[in-house]
Design a protein around this motif. Sequence first.
Motif, mmCIF file in Angstrom:
data_model
loop_
_atom_site.group_PDB
_atom_site.id
_atom_site.type_symbol
_atom_site.label_atom_id
_atom_site.label_comp_id
_atom_site.label_asym_id
_atom_site.label_seq_id
_atom_site.Cartn_x
_atom_site.Cartn_y
_atom_site.Cartn_z
ATOM 1 N N GLN A 1 3.114 -3.009 -0.903
ATOM 2 C CA GLN A 1 2.132 -3.225 -0.159
ATOM 3 C C GLN A 1 1.427 -4.585 -1.219
ATOM 4 O O GLN A 1 0.873 -3.777 -2.164
ATOM 5 N N VAL A 2 1.021 -5.738 -1.283
ATOM 6 C CA VAL A 2 0.862 -6.745 -1.810
ATOM 7 C C VAL A 2 -1.459 -6.710 -1.542
ATOM 8 O O VAL A 2 -1.377 -6.610 -0.445
ATOM 9 N N HIS A 27 2.890 -5.380 -6.447
ATOM 10 C CA HIS A 27 4.120 -6.086 -6.008
ATOM 11 C C HIS A 27 4.622 -6.491 -7.466
ATOM 12 O O HIS A 27 4.186 -6.995 -8.206
ATOM 13 N N PHE A 29 6.932 -8.699 -6.319
ATOM 14 C CA PHE A 29 8.076 -9.832 -5.879
ATOM 15 C C PHE A 29 7.607 -11.473 -6.317
ATOM 16 O O PHE A 29 6.679 -11.433 -7.245
ATOM 17 N N THR A 102 9.441 -12.323 -0.367
ATOM 18 C CA THR A 102 10.050 -10.985 -0.340
ATOM 19 C C THR A 102 12.027 -11.233 -0.319
ATOM 20 O O THR A 102 12.338 -12.220 0.743
#
Length: 120
Positions: A1-2, A27, A29, A102
């Motif tokens: 969850q960002v 995250h 990412f 992602t």
Amino acid sequence: QVHVVESGGGLVRAGSSLRLSCATSGHTFTTSDMRWYRQAPGKGREFVANINWSDGRTRYADSVKGRFTISRGNAKNTVSLQMNNLEPEDTATYYCEARVFTARGVSDYWGQGTEVTVSA
């Protein structure tokens, strides 16, 4: 969850400056871009500024060129928006958007916004 969290809004007089900050967390990412948008009361959301995370290139809306500066923060995955010579027309809720890579491609995450009010 960002998670995306903005801060730094407030009430200022025309001609003043404010510095907004945005931090993402939760995250691992790779960030593609980070952007600021704003939405004035009764109006749609409009683009303000963008910074490409890999090369640092920036882009601005014509209405803020020369007054606003977007930059990467000192902390990882943070971005700032320095707003100088504020005008009443800059009154809006300012939102930060994080665009990240992602496994499914590019995804966008938004914060809840921070309010900026500029009095004449």
